[in-house]
Enzyme design. Structure first.
Site, PDB file in Angstrom:
ATOM      1  N   ASP A  67       0.871  -1.072  -0.102  1.00  0.00           N
ATOM      2  CA  ASP A  67      -0.050   0.141  -0.071  1.00  0.00           C
ATOM      3  C   ASP A  67       0.891   1.280  -0.131  1.00  0.00           C
ATOM      4  OD1 ASP A  67      -2.181  -1.323   0.152  1.00  0.00           O
ATOM      5  OD2 ASP A  67      -2.295  -1.562   2.337  1.00  0.00           O
ATOM      6  N   ASP A  99       1.056   5.031   0.623  1.00  0.00           N
ATOM      7  CA  ASP A  99       0.338   6.095   1.036  1.00  0.00           C
ATOM      8  C   ASP A  99       0.962   7.397   0.715  1.00  0.00           C
ATOM      9  OD1 ASP A  99      -1.673   4.795   2.358  1.00  0.00           O
ATOM     10  OD2 ASP A  99      -0.059   4.114   3.928  1.00  0.00           O
ATOM     11  N   ASP A 150       2.733   7.961  14.289  1.00  0.00           N
ATOM     12  CA  ASP A 150       3.196   7.112  15.552  1.00  0.00           C
ATOM     13  C   ASP A 150       4.391   6.645  15.792  1.00  0.00           C
ATOM     14  OD1 ASP A 150       2.729   5.391  13.103  1.00  0.00           O
ATOM     15  OD2 ASP A 150       1.398   4.019  14.149  1.00  0.00           O
TER      16      ASP A 150
HETATM   17  P1  ATP Z   1       0.384  -1.287   7.370  1.00  0.00           P
HETATM   18  O1  ATP Z   1      -0.350  -0.753   6.180  1.00  0.00           O
HETATM   19  O2  ATP Z   1       1.602  -2.497   7.074  1.00  0.00           O
HETATM   20  O3  ATP Z   1      -0.599  -1.901   8.182  1.00  0.00           O
HETATM   21  P2  ATP Z   1       1.249   1.172   7.876  1.00  0.00           P
HETATM   22  O4  ATP Z   1       2.332   1.832   8.558  1.00  0.00           O
HETATM   23  O5  ATP Z   1       0.970   1.676   6.357  1.00  0.00           O
HETATM   24  O6  ATP Z   1       1.157  -0.489   8.033  1.00  0.00           O
HETATM   25  P3  ATP Z   1      -1.308   2.709   7.972  1.00  0.00           P
HETATM   26  O7  ATP Z   1      -2.713   2.322   9.126  1.00  0.00           O
HETATM   27  O8  ATP Z   1      -1.676   2.094   6.398  1.00  0.00           O
HETATM   28  O9  ATP Z   1      -0.118   1.817   8.548  1.00  0.00           O
HETATM   29  O10 ATP Z   1      -1.098   4.007   8.106  1.00  0.00           O
HETATM   30  C1  ATP Z   1      -0.179   4.657   7.242  1.00  0.00           C
HETATM   31  C2  ATP Z   1       0.596   5.621   8.213  1.00  0.00           C
HETATM   32  O11 ATP Z   1      -0.066   6.536   8.825  1.00  0.00           O
HETATM   33  C3  ATP Z   1       1.444   4.982   9.142  1.00  0.00           C
HETATM   34  O12 ATP Z   1       2.504   4.561   8.683  1.00  0.00           O
HETATM   35  C4  ATP Z   1       1.579   6.158  10.405  1.00  0.00           C
HETATM   36  O13 ATP Z   1       2.422   6.886   9.785  1.00  0.00           O
HETATM   37  C5  ATP Z   1       0.239   7.140  10.103  1.00  0.00           C
HETATM   38  N1  ATP Z   1      -0.637   6.403  11.135  1.00  0.00           N
HETATM   39  C6  ATP Z   1      -1.465   5.451  10.934  1.00  0.00           C
HETATM   40  N2  ATP Z   1      -2.400   5.282  11.865  1.00  0.00           N
HETATM   41  C7  ATP Z   1      -1.803   6.234  12.856  1.00  0.00           C
HETATM   42  C8  ATP Z   1      -2.168   6.610  14.236  1.00  0.00           C
HETATM   43  N3  ATP Z   1      -3.231   6.039  14.815  1.00  0.00           N
HETATM   44  N4  ATP Z   1      -1.339   7.587  14.817  1.00  0.00           N
HETATM   45  C9  ATP Z   1      -0.482   7.995  14.167  1.00  0.00           C
HETATM   46  N5  ATP Z   1      -0.124   7.900  12.917  1.00  0.00           N
HETATM   47  C10 ATP Z   1      -0.826   6.849  12.472  1.00  0.00           C
HETATM   48 MG    MG Z   2      -0.423   1.314   5.116  1.00  0.00          MG
END
Ligand code: ATP
Ligand code: MG
Length: 453
Positions: A73, A75, A156
């Protein structure tokens, strides 16, 4: 003293005032697999940059890419506001979200998430209608836009706050995330307690990433989790359901479950199951076996269903309630219905299970009561049942975990492999339907007795 002043003083004491310093890791010094960036991602990055905005890849894709996984994914973070993003992609952009407004840019079936840089809390106080916090300090809305460095420090974990700049292939790091990744360390940005209070789901994210990435949760990041775990009680059950899916369906469920228990997080998601896990080794074994199977199936590209997972996770308390109702003189079948009612109602207050999974979960349970009623006719209708396979899998787990004597599972294995004649013989060998009803009920009850009760 005014609140804002107290915050400022606290900030000065903890040393988090001022701008974070930027480290630029040029292309060639890092190993982010640029070839994995899909064409549509380039289109969005180029579109935004050409329109004069900053745009970066951020979050999980950069983290995963840097540790040698294939990022999935992508972002995107940008200086453009949601409306400006829509103006760049008028035909395929949709603005979504209230709590966290962002843009979805669609290419056929692929949707790319584009978020405007956010600012943290100090700034949020001046923008009350864009951000909101509950009395407990929880972030209810997070729509205060900011600059790139502000966006980095409101994320986070340091490992999740790295930015990839497509114009020159550099990785930008404001929070020492690059070094933390190198040292396989999961570290929350800022004051851990405050960050967990802002969003308690971050505690679940901590154990999830630790398990997924095989990272160590840094001491200060880990320290407050047990004490603050109860804050998960403030999170809407529907959001927790989504998190549970991420925890268990990411391919590393068997590593994440022990961490959920260790940090006392599991109790807030499965309040009925955790006491059973602690009291009854069989219940824990069953869950571990199910999670291992789930991971293996995902690794082999096979489908998994949350219905089965929840059926196993809640089997311990369900079985206890079922037994209790029977001991109170209720017959097996209505006793099971009563137990299902009780367990699902309590569970719904914590992690809600949508109907599309809740109904099959019930069927898997109901079939447990029917698997030892083996007249030829019943057997034929049972194997045709859409939930038979899952029910049979649950039966095997119950046997493997020592909850019931082995034998019935093996019998059903043979039944499924047999042709019509052999099936008939298998049933006749049991005396199947000739058994009196009461006896069968009694048999059900015995089968439901946990090994240590
Ligand atoms: P994955 O998609 O592998 O679960 P990810 O790190 O991409 O991991 P996402 O939930 O897609 O997680 O979120 C994308 C990004 O947004 C995170 O990497 C983080 O930087 C930020 N983020 C997501 N959720 C939070 C949160 N609850 N608090 C602060 N930042 C967050
Ligand atoms: Mg993600």
């Amino acid at each position: 003293m005014p609140k804002r002043l107290i915050k400022k003083i606290k900030g000065l004491i903890s040393g988090d005032q001022g701008k974070p310093t930027l480290r630029v890791i040029p292309r060639g010094e890092h190993h982010f697999p640029e070839e994995d960036i899909r064409r549509n991602v380039h289109i969005v990055l180029d579109g935004l940059t050409d329109a004069g905005y900053e745009a970066y890849l951020v979050g999980g894709s950069i983290r995963d890419g840097l540790i040698g996984l294939h990022p999935k994914d992508f972002d995107i973070a940008t200086s453009a506001t949601p409306e400006q993003i829509k103006a760049v992609f008028p035909r395929n952009c949709r603005l979504i979200g209230r709590r966290f407004r962002l843009a979805h840019v669609r290419f056929g079936r692929e949707i790319l998430e584009v978020a405007t840089f956010r600012a943290g809390h100090g700034k949020a106080e001046d923008n009350e209608h864009h951000s909101a916090q509950s009395e407990e300090g929880m972030l209810l809305r997070d729509n205060v836009f900011g600059t790139l460095d502000e966006d980095a420090i409101r994320r986070d974990f340091t490992a999740n706050a790295l930015y990839y700049r497509h114009t020159d292939g550099a990785v930008l790091d404001f929070v020492n995330g690059y070094e933390d990744i190198r040292h396989q360390t999961l570290r929350l940005i800022g004051d851990p307690e405050q960050r967990y209070r802002e969003d308690p789901v971050r505690m679940l994210r901590a154990v999830r990433f630790a398990a997924k990435l095989d990272f160590e949760i840094e001491t200060k990041t880990a320290a407050p989790i047990r004490e603050l775990s109860e804050l998960l009680g403030l999170i809407p059950p529907a959001r927790l359901f989504e998190e549970v899916l991420k925890l268990f369906l990411g391919g590393y469920a068997q590593s994440v479950w022990p961490l959920m228990l260790e940090y006392d997080l599991a109790r807030w998601l499965f309040p009925l199951s955790v006491p059973e896990v602690n009291d009854n080794a069989g219940v824990q074994t069953m869950i571990e076996l199910a999670l291992r199977n789930t991971d293996n199936r995902l690794a082999e590209g096979k489908p998994v269903t949350p219905a089965f997972l929840f059926a196993v996770l809640l089997w311990g308390p369900l079985q206890k309630e079922w037994l209790r109702a029977q001991e109170n003189g209720i017959h097996a079948a209505p006793a099971l219905q009563k137990a299902i009612q009780k367990v699902t109602a309590k569970q719904a207050q914590h992690t809600s299970i949508p109907k599309r999974f809740g109904l099959p979960m019930r069927e898997i349970w109901e079939l447990q009561g029917r698997l030892d009623q083996r007249s030829p006719k019943r057997c034929e209708s049972l194997v045709q049942h859409p939930r038979f396979r899952a029910a049979y899998d649950l039966l095997l787990l119950r046997e493997e975990a020592g909850e019931i004597e082995p034998g019935l599972g093996e019998w059903w294995t043979r039944y499924q492999e047999a042709d019509t004649d052999e099936r008939e013989k298998l049933c006749q060998g049991l005396g199947g339907s000739k058994k009196p009803r009461r006896r069968r009920r009694y048999k059900n009850r015995r089968r439901s007795t946990p090994p240590n009760s």
